[in-house]
Design a protein around this motif. Structure first.
Motif, short mmCIF file in Angstrom:
data_model
loop_
_atom_site.label_atom_id
_atom_site.label_comp_id
_atom_site.label_asym_id
_atom_site.label_seq_id
_atom_site.Cartn_x
_atom_site.Cartn_y
_atom_site.Cartn_z
N UNK A 163 0.83 -1.20 0.00
CA UNK A 163 0.00 0.00 0.00
C UNK A 163 0.86 1.26 0.00
N UNK A 164 2.01 1.20 0.68
CA UNK A 164 2.93 2.33 0.68
C UNK A 164 3.40 2.63 -0.74
N UNK A 165 3.71 1.57 -1.49
CA UNK A 165 4.15 1.74 -2.88
C UNK A 165 3.02 2.32 -3.73
N UNK A 166 1.79 1.84 -3.53
CA UNK A 166 0.65 2.36 -4.28
C UNK A 166 0.47 3.85 -4.00
N UNK A 167 0.55 4.22 -2.72
CA UNK A 167 0.42 5.64 -2.37
C UNK A 167 1.55 6.45 -2.98
N UNK A 369 10.57 8.35 -5.09
CA UNK A 369 10.81 6.90 -5.05
C UNK A 369 11.67 6.53 -3.85
N UNK A 370 12.69 7.34 -3.57
CA UNK A 370 13.55 7.07 -2.42
C UNK A 370 12.77 7.18 -1.11
N UNK A 371 11.96 8.23 -0.97
CA UNK A 371 11.15 8.41 0.25
C UNK A 371 10.16 7.26 0.42
N UNK A 372 9.54 6.82 -0.67
CA UNK A 372 8.58 5.72 -0.61
C UNK A 372 9.27 4.42 -0.21
N UNK A 373 10.46 4.20 -0.72
CA UNK A 373 11.21 2.99 -0.36
C UNK A 373 11.57 2.97 1.11
N UNK A 374 11.99 4.12 1.64
CA UNK A 374 12.32 4.20 3.07
C UNK A 374 11.07 3.92 3.91
N UNK A 375 9.92 4.48 3.51
CA UNK A 375 8.68 4.27 4.25
C UNK A 375 8.27 2.79 4.23
N UNK A 376 8.44 2.13 3.09
CA UNK A 376 8.09 0.71 2.99
C UNK A 376 9.03 -0.15 3.83
N UNK A 377 10.30 0.23 3.86
CA UNK A 377 11.28 -0.54 4.62
C UNK A 377 11.17 -0.33 6.12
N UNK A 378 10.84 0.89 6.54
CA UNK A 378 10.85 1.25 7.96
C UNK A 378 9.48 1.76 8.40
N UNK A 379 8.50 0.88 8.52
CA UNK A 379 7.14 1.34 8.86
C UNK A 379 6.97 1.75 10.32
N UNK A 380 8.04 1.70 11.10
CA UNK A 380 8.00 2.14 12.50
C UNK A 380 8.64 3.51 12.63
N UNK A 381 8.46 4.35 11.62
CA UNK A 381 9.16 5.62 11.51
C UNK A 381 8.72 6.64 12.56
N UNK A 382 7.73 6.29 13.38
CA UNK A 382 7.20 7.24 14.36
C UNK A 382 8.25 7.74 15.34
N UNK A 383 9.15 6.84 15.78
CA UNK A 383 10.20 7.25 16.70
C UNK A 383 11.12 8.28 16.05
N UNK A 384 11.47 8.04 14.79
CA UNK A 384 12.32 8.98 14.08
C UNK A 384 11.61 10.31 13.88
#
Length: 456
Positions: A163-167, A369-384
């Motif tokens: 879904x992250x990739x679709x968005x 594309x880079x931002x989307x890839x990071x989001x897909x890889x690290x879905x616990x980004x809330x701490x960051x």
């Protein structure tokens, strides 16, 4: 006269040469930050940058603070952010009146604090804030899409990263808008979406809070004294991030000259939406779920894949949030676009010539594309995100504007504005330092659960 003529000519030639060099350096800026908008257009941009889906985490922030401290922090955040944005606007207006209009935050810092501050402090921090927002938009958009999918198909097998990739594909399309000003009508729709999902989230929280399926309300602070203390400093950057913008000079740069007085009207219009959405969502969400409120309030509306409110009342805010996230992502991409245009653009060629359009298409696409890839890889980004809020939004929105004002206008030592600004700078600098320590601690504690492409 003959004595001064050669000198005057040399000075004139030097000024022309400097102007030519400045034109080449600023061509990327002028491609992206076209000064053609009215104050109402600026209001749309402000609303999209401030009233973002990060406000949906405010009930969660209140779980660390409780009722009294939570409401107090919301009020202080509203007051200081409005005051701060108004100060930075006044500084920008002052320099524009003197003939040196700043279009970028880092240029403003360079001229007021010195070149190193703009290049090595403000520039990198603002880039981190903006690109962090791109990653969060992709992640939150994917989570909202997944929530809709699971409501309609509880046994579905699609993963979050899909879904992250679709968005990301939707965000990729809007990222090609040529300039900040070209987003004005999209940001009008975005402002309506802000009000819509805030109203729906508030209505759903009230419905669930009054229903027989309502969770037991417990407003006590969880954990021992140490955890409560660190919890407070985890909540502060969440609230700072929610009220933060980080791109106020870039937004004001979209105003057609003269700019005097326009930004204040834009801020007043924006803060009508801010106060309604922030306080309604925070108070209703915390009232309904107490210390069990999730990091994203929409997650609290579903328990074990069973909706606690009518499905349409869950579908609607998720759909509106997805629409607003796409616009928010496109807006925060603008400072990054300026950098890309300065590197890859050719000021001697027309803006829409193949020489400029092709590099623009490639560079902006790679950024998304880079931002989307990071989001897909690290879905616990809330701490960051909390860490970015502590050392990013707080300096840009709650510390530097006061310093800029004092250094530009030099109020007397008897002036209450001087000392109010000094107190705010000291207080928020201390809060930023403690919040950074707290969020780093939380990242270390959560590191055990981290894994790539997790389906959370």
């Amino acid at each position: 006269m003959s004595t001064f003529l050669p000198t005057s000519t040399r000075v004139h030639d030097a000024e022309n040469q400097n102007a030519s060099q400045q034109h080449r350096r600023d061509a990327g800026t002028l491609f992206v930050l076209k000064s053609k908008g009215s104050w109402i257009h600026c209001g749309y941009h402000l609303t999209t940058s401030i009233v973002s889906p990060s406000l949906l985490s405010l009930p969660y922030a209140l779980t660390f603070l409780g009722w009294k401290a939570g409401i107090f922090c919301l009020v202080i955040g509203a007051f200081v952010s409005f005051y701060s944005f108004n100060l930075i606007s006044l500084v920008l207006e002052h320099h524009a009146y003197l003939g040196n209009r700043h279009l970028l935050y880092r240029d403003m810092a360079r001229d007021i604090l010195g070149p190193r501050w703009g290049r090595y402090f403000v520039g990198p921090i603002q880039f981190a804030v903006c690109y962090n927002n791109e990653v969060l938009c992709a992640l939150l958009g994917g989570q909202c899409m997944k929530a809709i999918y699971l409501l309609s198909n509880p046994n579905g097998t699609m993963k979050l990263y899909e879904f992250v990739v679709i968005f990301g594909c939707f965000m990729l399309i809007l990222a090609q808008m040529p300039s900040f000003h070209s987003l004005r009508h999209i940001n009008l729709v975005s402002s309506v979406m802000c009000l819509s999902y805030s109203a729906c989230a508030t209505a759903a929280s009230i419905y669930i809070g009054k229903s027989s399926n309502a969770p037991e309300k417990d407003y006590s602070l969880k954990g021992d004294t140490t955890n409560r203390l660190f919890g407070i400093f985890n909540a502060i950057p969440i609230i700072a991030t929610t009220y933060g913008s980080g791109i106020i000079p870039e937004i004001q740069a979209t105003l057609a000259p003269p700019v005097k007085g326009k930004m204040l009207r834009s801020l007043c219009a924006c803060y009508v939406v801010v106060l309604f959405s922030f306080f309604c969502v925070a108070i209703s969400g915390y009232w309904a779920f107490g210390n069990q409120a999730e990091g994203l309030i929409f997650s609290s509306f579903v328990d074990s894949n069973k909706p606690l409110a009518p499905k349409w009342l869950i579908y609607m805010p998720n759909i509106c949030t997805i629409a607003q996230l796409i616009a928010n992502g496109a807006e925060y991409l603008q400072p990054t676009n300026v950098i890309l245009e300065q590197i890859f653009g050719d000021p001697e060629s027309p803006e829409f010539s193949p020489r400029n359009v092709i590099p623009r298409l490639i560079s902006r696409s790679l950024a998304v594309i880079t931002a989307t890839t990071i989001a897909a890889m690290l879905p616990f980004f809330g701490d960051m995100n909390s860490l970015i809020g502590a050392f990013g939004y707080m300096p840009l929105d709650f510390i530097l504007p006061m310093i800029f004002f004092n250094m530009t206008f030099k109020p007397s030592k008897r002036s209450p504005i001087l000392w109010l600004n000094v107190v705010i700078v000291i207080a928020f600098s201390a809060l930023a330092a403690m919040a950074t320590i707290s969020t780093v601690r939380q990242i270390v504690l959560d590191a055990k659960t981290y894994r790539l492409f997790a389906n959370v």
